[in-house]
Scaffold this motif. Structure first.
Motif, mmCIF file in Angstrom:
data_model
loop_
_atom_site.group_PDB
_atom_site.id
_atom_site.type_symbol
_atom_site.label_atom_id
_atom_site.label_comp_id
_atom_site.label_asym_id
_atom_site.label_seq_id
_atom_site.Cartn_x
_atom_site.Cartn_y
_atom_site.Cartn_z
ATOM 1 N N PHE A 41 0.825 -1.207 0.000
ATOM 2 C CA PHE A 41 0.000 0.000 0.000
ATOM 3 C C PHE A 41 0.862 1.261 0.000
ATOM 4 O O PHE A 41 0.562 2.235 -0.703
ATOM 5 C CB PHE A 41 -0.935 -0.004 1.210
ATOM 6 C CG PHE A 41 -1.925 -1.132 1.214
ATOM 7 C CD1 PHE A 41 -2.965 -1.162 0.301
ATOM 8 C CD2 PHE A 41 -1.815 -2.168 2.124
ATOM 9 C CE1 PHE A 41 -3.877 -2.206 0.293
ATOM 10 C CE2 PHE A 41 -2.729 -3.216 2.130
ATOM 11 C CZ PHE A 41 -3.767 -3.235 1.211
ATOM 12 N N THR A 42 1.942 1.242 0.773
ATOM 13 C CA THR A 42 2.839 2.402 0.801
ATOM 14 C C THR A 42 3.436 2.647 -0.576
ATOM 15 O O THR A 42 3.489 3.791 -1.049
ATOM 16 C CB THR A 42 3.974 2.185 1.823
ATOM 17 O OG1 THR A 42 3.416 1.998 3.116
ATOM 18 C CG2 THR A 42 4.910 3.388 1.859
ATOM 19 N N SER A 85 12.618 8.745 2.438
ATOM 20 C CA SER A 85 11.334 8.706 1.743
ATOM 21 C C SER A 85 10.339 7.863 2.518
ATOM 22 O O SER A 85 10.716 7.088 3.406
ATOM 23 C CB SER A 85 11.495 8.124 0.331
ATOM 24 O OG SER A 85 11.842 6.742 0.418
ATOM 25 N N SER A 86 9.059 8.013 2.165
ATOM 26 C CA SER A 86 8.022 7.206 2.809
ATOM 27 C C SER A 86 8.170 5.743 2.442
ATOM 28 O O SER A 86 7.863 4.856 3.243
ATOM 29 C CB SER A 86 6.631 7.710 2.389
ATOM 30 O OG SER A 86 6.476 7.676 0.981
ATOM 31 N N LEU A 87 8.659 5.464 1.228
ATOM 32 C CA LEU A 87 8.839 4.076 0.816
ATOM 33 C C LEU A 87 9.904 3.394 1.665
ATOM 34 O O LEU A 87 9.738 2.239 2.071
ATOM 35 C CB LEU A 87 9.209 3.996 -0.669
ATOM 36 C CG LEU A 87 9.324 2.577 -1.240
ATOM 37 C CD1 LEU A 87 8.020 1.814 -1.060
ATOM 38 C CD2 LEU A 87 9.711 2.623 -2.713
ATOM 39 N N LEU A 88 11.002 4.084 1.956
ATOM 40 C CA LEU A 88 12.029 3.497 2.813
ATOM 41 C C LEU A 88 11.485 3.246 4.210
ATOM 42 O O LEU A 88 11.800 2.231 4.838
ATOM 43 C CB LEU A 88 13.258 4.406 2.888
ATOM 44 C CG LEU A 88 14.378 3.878 3.790
ATOM 45 C CD1 LEU A 88 14.887 2.528 3.308
ATOM 46 C CD2 LEU A 88 15.526 4.874 3.885
ATOM 47 N N LEU A 137 1.799 7.319 5.376
ATOM 48 C CA LEU A 137 3.230 7.600 5.180
ATOM 49 C C LEU A 137 3.483 8.484 3.959
ATOM 50 O O LEU A 137 4.177 9.504 4.061
ATOM 51 C CB LEU A 137 4.014 6.292 5.082
ATOM 52 C CG LEU A 137 4.123 5.466 6.371
ATOM 53 C CD1 LEU A 137 4.869 4.161 6.105
ATOM 54 C CD2 LEU A 137 4.836 6.250 7.468
ATOM 55 N N PRO A 138 2.935 8.160 2.759
ATOM 56 C CA PRO A 138 3.129 9.061 1.617
ATOM 57 C C PRO A 138 2.461 10.424 1.808
ATOM 58 O O PRO A 138 2.950 11.432 1.287
ATOM 59 C CB PRO A 138 2.481 8.300 0.449
ATOM 60 C CG PRO A 138 2.531 6.874 0.853
ATOM 61 C CD PRO A 138 2.310 6.891 2.334
ATOM 62 N N ALA A 191 -5.832 -1.572 8.687
ATOM 63 C CA ALA A 191 -4.876 -0.669 9.343
ATOM 64 C C ALA A 191 -3.599 -0.555 8.517
ATOM 65 O O ALA A 191 -3.024 0.535 8.383
ATOM 66 C CB ALA A 191 -4.554 -1.174 10.749
ATOM 67 N N ALA A 192 -3.153 -1.681 7.944
ATOM 68 C CA ALA A 192 -1.959 -1.666 7.096
ATOM 69 C C ALA A 192 -2.188 -0.796 5.861
ATOM 70 O O ALA A 192 -1.321 -0.015 5.456
ATOM 71 C CB ALA A 192 -1.589 -3.092 6.681
ATOM 72 N N ALA A 193 -3.381 -0.920 5.271
ATOM 73 C CA ALA A 193 -3.702 -0.129 4.080
ATOM 74 C C ALA A 193 -3.754 1.356 4.414
ATOM 75 O O ALA A 193 -3.207 2.196 3.678
ATOM 76 C CB ALA A 193 -5.034 -0.585 3.496
ATOM 77 N N LEU A 194 -4.385 1.704 5.528
ATOM 78 C CA LEU A 194 -4.521 3.112 5.894
ATOM 79 C C LEU A 194 -3.175 3.725 6.244
ATOM 80 O O LEU A 194 -2.870 4.851 5.836
ATOM 81 C CB LEU A 194 -5.491 3.253 7.072
ATOM 82 C CG LEU A 194 -5.790 4.690 7.526
ATOM 83 C CD1 LEU A 194 -6.295 5.528 6.364
ATOM 84 C CD2 LEU A 194 -6.810 4.689 8.664
ATOM 85 N N TYR A 195 -2.342 2.978 6.984
ATOM 86 C CA TYR A 195 -1.025 3.540 7.315
ATOM 87 C C TYR A 195 -0.131 3.589 6.076
ATOM 88 O O TYR A 195 0.761 4.426 5.979
ATOM 89 C CB TYR A 195 -0.345 2.733 8.426
ATOM 90 C CG TYR A 195 0.710 3.547 9.140
ATOM 91 C CD1 TYR A 195 0.338 4.633 9.929
ATOM 92 C CD2 TYR A 195 2.063 3.257 9.015
ATOM 93 C CE1 TYR A 195 1.294 5.403 10.567
ATOM 94 C CE2 TYR A 195 3.022 4.026 9.660
ATOM 95 C CZ TYR A 195 2.631 5.093 10.432
ATOM 96 O OH TYR A 195 3.584 5.873 11.057
#
Length: 356
Positions: free
Chosen positions: A123-124, A276-279, A189-190, A181-185
């Motif tokens: 998701f992130t 970055s948000s991905l990291l 982050l992005p 919760a994983a999808a929303l977080y």
């Protein structure tokens, strides 16, 4: 020389924030699960604690303001109104995300919930691509696919580790709320990174701390409302007296939850700021094996074959991502070195042409 020194300093700060994220990401779920295993039953209370320690961030902000005030006159708060509004919206989303995650921790073994949270990287990555134009490679896509498959494998064979005395409905609700919760977080982050990019003001770590304070404050407000409606404040003293580890250790566990999760949130925004948000999502996912191992060691949780397959796919995805990232960086350095050589040759040729 100055650029090299700045890059080295940035790496040090990035490492510090990764360490904070590691402490919070591993310790937070474990101590929250301890609360539920030893007699704690208040889901709103447990998620309320996740952001409750935000006033601790006021200490470094006060120190930063004191340094600024020693020079020219400066505002107490650096954030502009648009940034405050964005942080408030993210904080509200964080509050609901905390509740869904806490519900999952209450219903699922740590080893299961950790593997479900691994889907957060997918998701992130997706939201980072859409919102902040994150660069994607074949290795990144491979990592996302592997992590998603790992969660699917776990979901198809999830009933085998259902805690004793828990209904199938409660277990499945915990599983799907953890996934939500994983999808929303993965979106949050992005969104934080997007807030940094569109702040339209100088982005400093002090500003990042201010944004984090606003995010945690609004998340705490949302969860406080849930606490009041669910009458959790009145239940704290009663639950403390009935807690298996004793009243004193009950409050120690609550304080531990607050501190560990504040380390998590502070580390997450720091990694986004310095990288970055991905990291940040990658670091959270790569700590999965550590959380898994600690859950098995401390809580003697079962580790069935499907969890092993899911864990293997998660680690494979993690290695795939970093292999691709390292390979890309090597290629970029070679390209930069080649461009520098070409530019040097062109400069030398131009100088020779100018000689009479």
């Amino acid at each position: 020389m100055e650029e090299d020194q700045a890059a080295a300093t940035k790496k040090v700060y990035l490492a510090i924030n990764i360490l904070l994220l590691a402490i919070g990401n591993c310790g937070g779920p474990l101590i929250m699960r301890l609360y539920f295993l030893r007699g704690g039953k208040r889901i709103w209370l447990s998620c309320w604690l996740e952001t409750l320690a935000w006033p601790l961030l006021l200490l470094p902000l006060l120190a930063a303001y004191t340094r600024r005030a020693a020079g020219e006159s400066t505002p107490i708060v650096l954030m502009r109104p648009r940034v405050i509004l964005a942080a408030a919206a993210i904080g509200t989303m964080t509050g609901f995300d905390d509740y869904m995650y806490a519900y999952g921790v209450a219903r699922l073994p740590i080893s299961t919930s950790a593997l479900v949270i691994a889907t957060q990287l997918a998701f992130t990555a997706g939201f980072a691509f859409v919102l902040v134009r994150q660069r994607f490679t074949a290795y990144t896509v491979n990592a996302v696919v592997l992590l998603t498959l790992g969660a699917v494998v776990l979901g198809l064979h999830s009933s085998g580790d259902r805690p004793e005395g828990e209904t199938s409905r409660e277990y499945l609700m915990g599983f799907f709320l953890t996934l939500a919760a994983a999808a929303l977080y993965g979106l949050i982050l992005p969104l934080v990174e997007l807030t940094y990019k569109r702040a339209k003001q100088a982005l400093t770590y002090t500003l990042v701390l201010e944004i984090q304070v606003v995010i945690c404050f609004f998340a705490t407000v949302v969860l406080t409302v849930g606490m009041i409606v669910n009458k959790d404040f009145q239940a704290i003293s009663r639950e403390a007296k009935e807690y298996e580890l004793g009243e004193t250790k009950y409050y120690v566990v609550l304080v531990g939850i607050a501190i560990f999760w504040q380390c998590f949130f502070l580390g997450a925004i720091g990694v986004i700021f310095y990288s970055s948000s991905l990291l940040s999502g990658i670091v959270i996912t790569c700590l999965l094996p550590v959380t898994e191992l600690l859950a098995v060691v401390f809580y003697h949780e079962k580790f069935q074959a499907e969890k092993g397959i899911s864990l293997f796919l998660s680690i494979w995805g993690f290695v795939s991502y970093f292999y691709g990232d390292i390979k890309h960086n090597i290629m970029m350095k070679k390209k930069q070195h080649k461009d520098d050589n070409v530019q040097t040759e062109e400069t030398q040729l131009a100088d020779q042409t100018c000689i009479p």
